[in-house]
Design a protein around this motif. Structure first.
Motif, mmCIF file in Angstrom:
data_model
loop_
_atom_site.group_PDB
_atom_site.id
_atom_site.type_symbol
_atom_site.label_atom_id
_atom_site.label_comp_id
_atom_site.label_asym_id
_atom_site.label_seq_id
_atom_site.Cartn_x
_atom_site.Cartn_y
_atom_site.Cartn_z
ATOM 1 N N LEU A 424 -32.577 17.282 95.539
ATOM 2 C CA LEU A 424 -32.011 17.445 94.316
ATOM 3 C C LEU A 424 -33.341 19.005 94.483
ATOM 4 O O LEU A 424 -33.597 20.005 94.461
ATOM 5 C CB LEU A 424 -32.453 17.700 93.045
ATOM 6 N N GLY A 425 -34.468 18.300 94.909
ATOM 7 C CA GLY A 425 -35.856 19.220 94.931
ATOM 8 C C GLY A 425 -35.603 20.326 96.728
ATOM 9 O O GLY A 425 -35.878 21.724 96.789
ATOM 10 N N MET A 426 -34.940 19.497 97.668
ATOM 11 C CA MET A 426 -34.431 20.370 98.826
ATOM 12 C C MET A 426 -33.448 21.000 98.259
ATOM 13 O O MET A 426 -33.773 22.034 99.284
ATOM 14 C CB MET A 426 -34.296 19.663 99.823
ATOM 15 N N TYR A 427 -32.614 20.242 97.391
ATOM 16 C CA TYR A 427 -31.050 22.081 97.492
ATOM 17 C C TYR A 427 -31.948 22.689 96.729
ATOM 18 O O TYR A 427 -31.467 23.827 97.384
ATOM 19 C CB TYR A 427 -30.209 21.121 96.258
ATOM 20 N N LEU A 428 -32.886 22.616 95.647
ATOM 21 C CA LEU A 428 -33.216 23.959 94.894
ATOM 22 C C LEU A 428 -34.098 24.762 95.507
ATOM 23 O O LEU A 428 -34.205 25.546 96.057
ATOM 24 C CB LEU A 428 -34.529 23.628 93.800
ATOM 25 N N ASP A 429 -35.008 24.339 96.929
ATOM 26 C CA ASP A 429 -35.484 24.543 97.415
ATOM 27 C C ASP A 429 -34.903 25.709 98.814
ATOM 28 O O ASP A 429 -35.305 27.362 98.722
ATOM 29 C CB ASP A 429 -36.486 24.190 98.788
ATOM 30 N N LEU A 430 -33.745 25.578 98.994
ATOM 31 C CA LEU A 430 -32.713 25.857 99.866
ATOM 32 C C LEU A 430 -32.334 26.909 98.905
ATOM 33 O O LEU A 430 -32.256 28.739 99.135
ATOM 34 C CB LEU A 430 -31.268 25.709 100.105
ATOM 35 N N GLU A 431 -31.851 27.576 97.767
ATOM 36 C CA GLU A 431 -31.514 28.282 96.558
ATOM 37 C C GLU A 431 -33.390 29.429 96.409
ATOM 38 O O GLU A 431 -31.978 30.520 96.003
ATOM 39 C CB GLU A 431 -30.795 27.611 95.791
ATOM 40 N N ALA A 432 -33.824 28.670 96.090
ATOM 41 C CA ALA A 432 -35.239 29.787 96.057
ATOM 42 C C ALA A 432 -35.030 30.522 97.765
ATOM 43 O O ALA A 432 -35.564 31.865 97.094
ATOM 44 C CB ALA A 432 -36.519 29.337 96.116
ATOM 45 N N LEU A 433 -34.726 30.254 98.617
ATOM 46 C CA LEU A 433 -34.858 31.220 99.960
ATOM 47 C C LEU A 433 -33.898 32.512 99.180
ATOM 48 O O LEU A 433 -34.104 33.408 99.426
ATOM 49 C CB LEU A 433 -34.435 30.552 100.997
ATOM 50 N N ARG A 434 -32.238 32.002 98.694
ATOM 51 C CA ARG A 434 -31.679 33.304 98.963
ATOM 52 C C ARG A 434 -32.263 34.049 98.110
ATOM 53 O O ARG A 434 -31.982 35.310 97.986
ATOM 54 C CB ARG A 434 -30.314 31.967 98.366
ATOM 55 N N PHE A 435 -32.618 33.361 96.749
ATOM 56 C CA PHE A 435 -33.414 34.523 95.520
ATOM 57 C C PHE A 435 -34.398 35.062 95.724
ATOM 58 O O PHE A 435 -34.750 35.839 94.785
ATOM 59 C CB PHE A 435 -33.474 33.520 94.483
ATOM 60 N N GLU A 436 -35.764 34.666 96.671
ATOM 61 C CA GLU A 436 -36.446 35.029 97.193
ATOM 62 C C GLU A 436 -37.897 34.138 96.106
ATOM 63 O O GLU A 436 -38.114 33.715 96.232
ATOM 64 C CB GLU A 436 -36.838 36.484 97.366
ATOM 65 N N ASP A 437 -38.609 35.536 95.620
ATOM 66 C CA ASP A 437 -39.423 35.500 94.554
ATOM 67 C C ASP A 437 -38.948 35.172 92.823
ATOM 68 O O ASP A 437 -39.717 35.093 92.424
ATOM 69 C CB ASP A 437 -40.317 36.572 94.822
ATOM 70 N N ASN A 438 -37.506 35.598 92.846
ATOM 71 C CA ASN A 438 -37.314 35.402 91.508
ATOM 72 C C ASN A 438 -36.562 34.262 90.999
ATOM 73 O O ASN A 438 -36.095 34.087 90.292
ATOM 74 C CB ASN A 438 -35.975 36.511 91.537
ATOM 75 N N PHE A 439 -37.301 33.406 91.598
ATOM 76 C CA PHE A 439 -36.551 31.728 91.264
ATOM 77 C C PHE A 439 -37.193 30.403 91.192
ATOM 78 O O PHE A 439 -38.241 30.761 92.174
ATOM 79 C CB PHE A 439 -34.881 31.193 92.518
ATOM 80 N N ASN A 440 -37.660 30.021 89.574
ATOM 81 C CA ASN A 440 -38.420 29.273 90.278
ATOM 82 C C ASN A 440 -37.249 28.385 89.295
ATOM 83 O O ASN A 440 -36.781 28.330 88.434
ATOM 84 C CB ASN A 440 -39.821 29.364 88.932
ATOM 85 N N TYR A 441 -38.164 26.526 90.052
ATOM 86 C CA TYR A 441 -37.207 25.410 89.164
ATOM 87 C C TYR A 441 -38.377 23.740 88.947
ATOM 88 O O TYR A 441 -40.051 24.401 89.627
ATOM 89 C CB TYR A 441 -36.337 25.440 90.257
ATOM 90 N N ARG A 442 -37.711 24.017 88.198
ATOM 91 C CA ARG A 442 -38.762 22.126 87.835
ATOM 92 C C ARG A 442 -38.263 20.974 87.869
ATOM 93 O O ARG A 442 -37.107 21.366 87.137
ATOM 94 C CB ARG A 442 -40.223 22.564 86.746
ATOM 95 N N ILE A 443 -38.375 19.691 88.291
ATOM 96 C CA ILE A 443 -37.746 18.583 88.075
ATOM 97 C C ILE A 443 -39.137 18.158 88.087
ATOM 98 O O ILE A 443 -39.903 17.881 88.711
ATOM 99 C CB ILE A 443 -37.114 18.026 89.498
#
Length: 570
Positions: A424-443
């Motif tokens: 899930l962390g790797m998947y969300l890292d992928l999504e973070a690249l798409r949204f650039e600086d506007n995206f943060n997540y916590r697992i």
């Protein structure tokens, strides 16, 4: 089939009796080799092994080399059937030692080939390659081209599994060309399928696609295996997806799904028919037994009646009482038999239903994995179209890591919580690249959880996160945050809480209607179907709850709560 095998057994019994009467060890040894094959065909592995050992001992005592080779081969196959690959290899090497000084021949080439196959099973790839090459060289020396081609196919598969793709291509190009020129359609189709798969592994999908399609045409012309056709259809779907041809990708996906359903339906019909035949056979046997019992009872009663004429009234009365007791005991026994038969039939039906549900679950998962891949490829395509080469490169690198992770766990029904959090962390890292600086997540998992010991179904959490991003965060301006928390509800339940600060469910629904997307998406439908299949027949079920996040009277996101029964690994 059983009648034919019974006749074979009768023939072998007669042959063994003749060999013993003639005191012919050679004939007895050959008969025991046939006995080993007979038992192996029936799945009677201990009996097959016993006959093969007897045949080998007899052949060794006679010093008869042809018989020793045959007996060794029978023993080798028996060891392979029971899973003892090390002993099978030992016997295979004994055969090679027996023919070491013999000139090249097709039989000698086959012995090298057999040993190569055992090395493959033992993952000793270099040793397997060596034996396959010896077998091929021998076939070339004696001009045995059909044998050479069959062995080249096996060598190509070995090279493919070793990751030596150029060498694999060379073998499959030779065999597909040979089989095509000689009108061996089925083998040409198989070689083309192997060839296409290697090109796919090399990421040369434009080359692999026409080979897959030609293989399907050849398969249809010979009415070949539907399972293999289904596999080729899925590979075409993935290849077209990677190339970005959505129309053809989903065309092949539809073909894959429809054929999968057809195969499962045919399997269910065959299994049901087999169960029905077995049930009817057992029923006839029970009726025959009942008729025999009743006839015996009738005879006993007739004889008892003759004694009644002679015996005193008191003795007659005693016999009558005993007869009644026996009769009621017999009736109770028959009743118990019927109850047991009904229970057995119910268990068979439940097993059949479970098999069907498991097949549905596998088919659904086979669709979800390519769906995820296709969505990610669309994002990479957007970067390329926008000429953002660096971003596309970064995204592609992350994508490769995610795919490796998903492929690692793709065939497993479950995954450890630690591995799930990593993927899930790797998947969300992928999504973070798409949204650039506007995206943060916590697992996060609470400290008391042993994430290595707990396992959950694969691909369970990711679709809900994907849904939160697609329908909640992607439509929101400003900072986008998603949080995934794992904690224990009690000793038997795990809770996964997914929270986002998106636009909320109601606004997301309105946005979908504006875009004319009133229908249920594939991802949403597939997630619901998979959840229903995972819960089928289970006492402890996976639960899902959806809530709006309310801050100061306003909707400020969505919360998804997954309640998952805890299963410990091992």
């Amino acid at each position: 089939m059983n009648t034919q095998l019974d006749s074979v057994a009768d023939f072998l019994e007669e042959a063994l009796a003749i060999s013993l009467a003639l005191n012919s060890p050679v004939l007895e040894g050959r008969t025991r080799i046939k006995w080993a094959l007979y038992h192996r065909t029936k799945g009677e592995n201990p009996e097959a092994l016993e006959q093969a050992i007897l045949a080998q001992k007899m052949a060794d005592s006679l010093r008869d080399k042809p018989l020793r080779i045959l007996a060794n081969s029978a023993l080798l196959n028996s060891y392979l059937t029971t899973g003892d690959k090390e002993k099978a290899l030992e016997i295979g090497l004994k055969n090679l030692a027996l023919v070491a000084a013999d000139p090249p021949s097709s039989d000698k080439a086959r012995l090298h080939f057999d040993v190569g196959n055992i090395y493959v099973d033992l993952k000793a790839h270099t040793a397997a390659e060596k034996e396959y090459k010896k077998a091929i060289d021998m076939c070339q020396t004696i001009g045995f081209v059909p044998g050479e081609m069959l062995m080249k196919v096996k060598l190509g598969i070995l090279y493919r599994n070793m990751g030596v793709y150029d060498k694999a291509l060379k073998q499959f190009e030779i065999t597909s060309d040979y089989y095509g020129k000689n009108g061996q359609t089925t083998r040409e189709m198989a070689s083309l399928g192997h060839l296409a798969t290697v090109y796919s592994l090399k990421s040369e999908h434009k080359t692999s696609i026409p080979l897959y399609e030609k293989a399907i045409v050849l398969l249809d012309s010979t009415k070949g295996s539907l399972f293999y056709k289904n596999d080729l259809q899925q590979k075409l779907f993935i290849a077209y997806s990677i190339l970005g041809d959505a129309e053809k990708a989903w065309k092949w996906n539809d073909a894959y799904v429809n054929l999968k359903k057809q195969i499962e339906s045919e399997d269910r019909n065959k299994l049901t028919a087999a169960l029905k035949v077995e049930y009817e056979t057992e029923k006839l046997a029970q009726e025959k037994l009942l008729a025999q019992t009743q006839a015996t009872l009738a005879n006993n009663r007739a004889q008892a009646n003759r004694y009644y004429l002679i015996a005193a009234i008191g003795i007659g009365a005693s016999c009558l009482v005993i007869g009644l007791l026996l009769f009621y005991r017999f009736k109770n026994a028959e009743k118990i038999k019927r109850i047991a038969a009904d229970l057995k039939e119910s268990q068979r039906r439940l097993a059949l239903e479970k098999q069907y549900k498991d097949s549905e679950l596998k088919a659904l998962k086979a669709q979800m994995n390519p769906h995820f891949i296709f969505n990610v490829l669309n994002s990479i395509q957007d970067y390329i179209i926008s000429n953002k080469k660096n971003e596309a490169s970064d995204y592609l690198g992350q994508f490769a890591d995610v795919i490796r992770m998903y492929l690692k766990h793709s065939d497993a029904g479950s995954i450890s919580l630690a591995d799930e959090m990593e993927s899930l962390g790797m998947y969300l890292d992928l999504e973070a690249l798409r949204f650039e600086d506007n995206f943060n997540y916590r697992i996060h998992a609470e400290n008391s959880l042993d994430t290595l010991a707990i396992e959950i179904p694969t691909m369970l959490v990711q679709p809900y996160i994907e849904n939160a991003i697609k329908h909640g965060l992607a439509l929101k301006t400003g900072a986008k945050v998603i949080e995934v928390i794992f904690k224990t509800e009690n000793e038997e339940q795990l809770k996964c809480i997914i929270t986002d600060n998106g636009i909320g469910r109601e606004k997301a629904k309105i946005e979908k209607q504006k875009k004319g997307l009133g229908h249920t998406s594939f991802a949403h439908r597939a997630t619901e179907e998979r959840l229903a299949l995972l819960n089928y027949g289970k006492q402890r079920k996976i639960g899902v709850e959806l809530h709006d996040c309310i801050i100061k009277g306003k909707v400020s996101g969505t919360e998804v709560i997954l309640t998952i029964p805890i299963t410990n690994i091992g």
